[in-house]
Every structure is written in structure tokens, then in C-alpha cells.
Design a protein around this motif. Structure first.
Motif, PDB file in Angstrom:
ATOM      1  N   SER A  79      -3.354   1.735  -1.065  1.00 58.94           N
ATOM      2  CA  SER A  79      -2.100   2.152  -1.440  1.00 58.94           C
ATOM      3  C   SER A  79      -1.004   2.161  -0.235  1.00 58.94           C
ATOM      4  CB  SER A  79      -2.072   3.451  -2.304  1.00 58.94           C
ATOM      5  OG  SER A  79      -2.575   4.611  -1.625  1.00 58.94           O
ATOM      6  N   GLU A  80      -1.735   2.670   0.859  1.00 56.55           N
ATOM      7  CA  GLU A  80      -0.873   2.864   1.849  1.00 56.55           C
ATOM      8  C   GLU A  80      -0.426   1.657   2.780  1.00 56.55           C
ATOM      9  OE1 GLU A  80      -2.473   5.702   4.825  1.00 56.55           O
ATOM     10  OE2 GLU A  80      -3.683   6.574   3.504  1.00 56.55           O
ATOM     11  N   VAL A  81      -1.631   0.704   2.521  1.00 56.79           N
ATOM     12  CA  VAL A  81      -1.381  -0.520   2.998  1.00 56.79           C
ATOM     13  C   VAL A  81      -0.426  -1.500   2.250  1.00 56.79           C
ATOM     14  CG1 VAL A  81      -2.622  -2.932   3.482  1.00 56.79           C
ATOM     15  CG2 VAL A  81      -3.633  -0.879   4.258  1.00 56.79           C
ATOM     16  N   ASP A  82      -0.541  -1.160   0.990  1.00 56.03           N
ATOM     17  CA  ASP A  82       0.593  -1.734   0.063  1.00 56.03           C
ATOM     18  C   ASP A  82       1.991  -1.223   0.171  1.00 56.03           C
ATOM     19  OD1 ASP A  82      -1.570  -3.094  -1.171  1.00 56.03           O
ATOM     20  OD2 ASP A  82      -1.783  -1.876  -2.792  1.00 56.03           O
ATOM     21  N   ALA A  83       2.158   0.098   0.510  1.00 58.51           N
ATOM     22  CA  ALA A  83       3.206   0.593   0.408  1.00 58.51           C
ATOM     23  C   ALA A  83       3.858  -0.031   1.815  1.00 58.51           C
ATOM     24  CB  ALA A  83       3.459   2.085   0.531  1.00 58.51           C
ATOM     25  N   ALA A  84       3.059   0.020   2.908  1.00 60.39           N
ATOM     26  CA  ALA A  84       3.647  -0.721   4.227  1.00 60.39           C
ATOM     27  C   ALA A  84       3.973  -2.374   4.407  1.00 60.39           C
ATOM     28  CB  ALA A  84       2.425  -0.558   5.620  1.00 60.39           C
ATOM     29  N   LEU A  88       7.876  -3.815   4.710  1.00 60.44           N
ATOM     30  CA  LEU A  88       8.137  -4.989   5.282  1.00 60.44           C
ATOM     31  C   LEU A  88       8.997  -6.006   4.751  1.00 60.44           C
ATOM     32  CD1 LEU A  88       4.932  -5.277   7.572  1.00 60.44           C
ATOM     33  CD2 LEU A  88       6.942  -4.820   8.312  1.00 60.44           C
ATOM     34  N   ILE A  89       8.692  -6.248   3.315  1.00 58.63           N
ATOM     35  CA  ILE A  89       9.051  -7.191   2.363  1.00 58.63           C
ATOM     36  C   ILE A  89      10.620  -6.892   2.103  1.00 58.63           C
ATOM     37  CG2 ILE A  89       9.238  -8.107   0.142  1.00 58.63           C
ATOM     38  CD1 ILE A  89       5.946  -8.060   0.387  1.00 58.63           C
ATOM     39  N   ARG A  90      10.996  -5.701   1.899  1.00 57.76           N
ATOM     40  CA  ARG A  90      12.245  -4.835   1.649  1.00 57.76           C
ATOM     41  C   ARG A  90      13.047  -4.815   2.797  1.00 57.76           C
ATOM     42  NH1 ARG A  90      10.339  -0.519  -2.674  1.00 57.76           N
ATOM     43  NH2 ARG A  90      10.140  -2.009  -4.550  1.00 57.76           N
ATOM     44  N   LEU A 101       1.589 -12.829   3.257  1.00 57.90           N
ATOM     45  CA  LEU A 101       0.463 -12.157   2.629  1.00 57.90           C
ATOM     46  C   LEU A 101       0.454 -11.648   1.294  1.00 57.90           C
ATOM     47  CD1 LEU A 101      -2.352 -10.672   3.513  1.00 57.90           C
ATOM     48  CD2 LEU A 101      -1.015  -8.700   4.398  1.00 57.90           C
ATOM     49  N   TRP A 102       1.526 -11.081   1.099  1.00 59.21           N
ATOM     50  CA  TRP A 102       1.799 -10.485  -0.284  1.00 59.21           C
ATOM     51  C   TRP A 102       1.088 -11.637  -1.450  1.00 59.21           C
ATOM     52  CZ3 TRP A 102       4.395 -11.849  -4.843  1.00 59.21           C
ATOM     53  CH2 TRP A 102       4.176 -11.088  -5.894  1.00 59.21           C
ATOM     54  N   TYR A 103       1.907 -13.139  -1.248  1.00 63.26           N
ATOM     55  CA  TYR A 103       1.387 -13.929  -2.224  1.00 63.26           C
ATOM     56  C   TYR A 103      -0.065 -14.506  -2.172  1.00 63.26           C
ATOM     57  CZ  TYR A 103       6.217 -15.351  -3.740  1.00 63.26           C
ATOM     58  OH  TYR A 103       7.308 -15.230  -4.325  1.00 63.26           O
TER      59      TYR A 103
END
Length: 146
Positions: A79-84, A88-90, A101-103
Motif C-alpha cells: 500500500s505504501e508503494v501504491d501511494a508513492a 508520482l502520477i498526480r 509502471l501503473w499500466y
């Protein structure tokens, strides 16, 4: 069927399981104020010699148990990685690598490698008899009969 950590751990001693756990904790810098311990310091903490620690690192079950603990610890930080990543995306100027990476994580983007092969179908094909004759000729050459 995937092996479970408890199944792998049964083949190890309590001290080996503790050593694997301490190795992972050390890799995540959790044993001493944010810095890694040396192998000597780790061995002393576990109560073994450094050479024993290195011998254990050669045992496949020990390594598999160590990897399983490491993966579990890493997944706990998901969850920390997802939040980071979202951060970065925002950003006002989003990081393209973060978006890529998200895709990839969503399995909507994959690295594609195109391999082109030149079709050799326009070459004349040999008959079975011609191939057999070539093999016979090669055999004679190998055996020194020519």
C-alpha cells in the motif's frame, strides 16, 4: 502446488529460521537504526560463526525460506508503494515511468518484442533420397572413408 513457508521451515532448525528472519530484517534495515549490520554482526546476533551463516546460505531450503520471508515483508509494504506511485502520477508534471509502471501493474501494457523471420520457402527442397545421400556422404567423411 506452491510450497508454504511453514512447510519449508520445518526442514530448518529454530536457529536457522531465526537467522533467515534476521537476514530479511537486516536487508530492510530494521535491526539497527536504519543501517545494515555486517555478516559478522548478524552472525554474532544469531549466536553462530560467520562461516556457519555462509554455509546456511548454501542450503536451498534455507534460501527458499529466506526468499519467502522477504516476499511477505515486501508485500506488506504494497500500500505504501501504491501511494508513492499515485503521488508520482498526480504531480504537476507526472512521471512517465510511474504512469507506465501503473499500466504494467494493471496488465494493460506489456513490453512487446517483434521478431521477424525471413521465410526461406523459396529455397529448393531436397527429397528424402537426397537427404539420405547427404547423410551417407557426411558419415563417410567423419569415418575417414573418403
Amino acid at each position: 502446488m506452491a510450497k508454504r513457508r511453514s512447510d519449508i521451515g520445518r526442514s530448518l532448525t529454530d536457529q536457522q529460521r531465526r537467522a533467515a528472519q534476521d537476514l530479511v530484517a537486516n536487508e530492510f534495515c530494521e535491526l539497527s537504526s536504519g543501517k545494515k549490520l555486517t555478516k559478522d554482526e548478524l552472525a554474532e546476533r544469531i549466536g553462530i560463526s560467520r562461516s556457519t551463516l555462509y554455509e546456511w546460505l548454501k542450503i536451498p531450503e534455507f534460501n527458499e525460506y529466506h526468499r519467502m520471508i522477504s516476499r511477505d515483508r515486501l508485500h506488506a509494504h504494497g500500500s505504501e508503494v501504491d501511494a508513492a506511485l499515485i503521488k508520482l502520477i498526480r504531480m504537476p508534471e507526472p512521471r512517465i515511468k510511474a504512469i507506465e509502471l501503473w499500466y504494467k501493474l494493471q496488465r494493460e501494457l506489456a513490453d512487446v518484442h517483434v521478431i521477424e523471420h525471413e521465410n526461406e520457402s523459396n529455397l529448393p527442397r531436397k527429397s528424402d533420397a537426397e537427404i539420405a545421400a547427404d547423410i551417407h556422404k557426411l558419415a563417410e567423411m567423419v569415418n575417414g572413408e573418403e
